[in-house]
Design an enzyme around this catalytic site. Structure first.
Site, short mmCIF file in Angstrom:
data_model
loop_
_atom_site.label_atom_id
_atom_site.label_comp_id
_atom_site.label_asym_id
_atom_site.label_seq_id
_atom_site.Cartn_x
_atom_site.Cartn_y
_atom_site.Cartn_z
N GLN A 163 0.83 -1.20 0.00
CA GLN A 163 0.00 0.00 0.00
C GLN A 163 0.87 1.25 0.00
O GLN A 163 1.25 1.76 1.05
CB GLN A 163 -0.95 0.01 1.20
N PHE A 164 1.15 1.75 -1.20
CA PHE A 164 1.99 2.94 -1.33
C PHE A 164 1.36 4.16 -0.69
O PHE A 164 2.05 5.11 -0.33
CB PHE A 164 2.35 3.20 -2.79
N THR A 165 0.05 4.16 -0.51
CA THR A 165 -0.63 5.33 0.04
C THR A 165 -0.28 5.58 1.51
O THR A 165 -0.61 6.64 2.04
CB THR A 165 -2.16 5.23 -0.12
#
Length: 149
Positions: A78-80
């Site tokens: 999850q890059f967010t």
């Protein structure tokens, strides 16, 4: 690296209508990578997560590790987790790791969790996924290796 750990009773990740990973009880890990991350960050998080004592013992006290309760892990990239919301209303993701590097580190992380004796299900790196879980407790814990550097 940043990891958001949620103790769960059950969880799954889907791509479209296809379940690509699921667990009964254990942890859901949302995993973010930045370009400054190293193998030391991976090793640190694997050690912390495998030894974290947040499952209840016979006395109802959080005193047992995931291994002690034969739990599993659902690990989702999850890059967010590296969203920067300080300016404007649209988050910036420039602090997130470059995809090729982040994928390599994410795979190392999962491989080391497996090498520690844990069952690890995953989503698909870079895919649009739907994650569902029953957060047990709720217990949610944040790890950020920048805090140890």
């Amino acid at each position: 690296m940043r990891v958001l750990l949620q103790r769960s009773r059950q969880a799954q990740v889907k791509i479209g209508e296809t379940v690509v990973g699921e667990i009964d009880h254990g942890y859901v890990l949302l995993v973010g990578i930045e370009d400054a991350d190293t193998d030391k960050d991976v090793a640190y998080l694997v050690r912390k997560i495998t030894n974290l004592r947040v499952f209840e013992d016979a006395g109802g006290k959080m005193n047992l590790s995931i291994q002690a309760v034969s739990g599993s892990i659902l690990s989702v990239s999850q890059f967010t987790l590296y969203a920067d919301t300080r300016k404007g209303n649209r988050p910036s993701f420039t602090a997130a790791g470059q995809p090729a590097f982040a994928k390599e580190m994410y795979q190392k992380f999962n491989e080391q969790l497996r090498a520690a004796g844990l069952t690890v299900a995953t989503g698909e790196f870079g895919a649009d996924m739907q994650v569902s879980l029953v957060n047990d407790g709720p217990v949610t814990i944040w790890f950020d290796t920048n805090q140890i550097r």
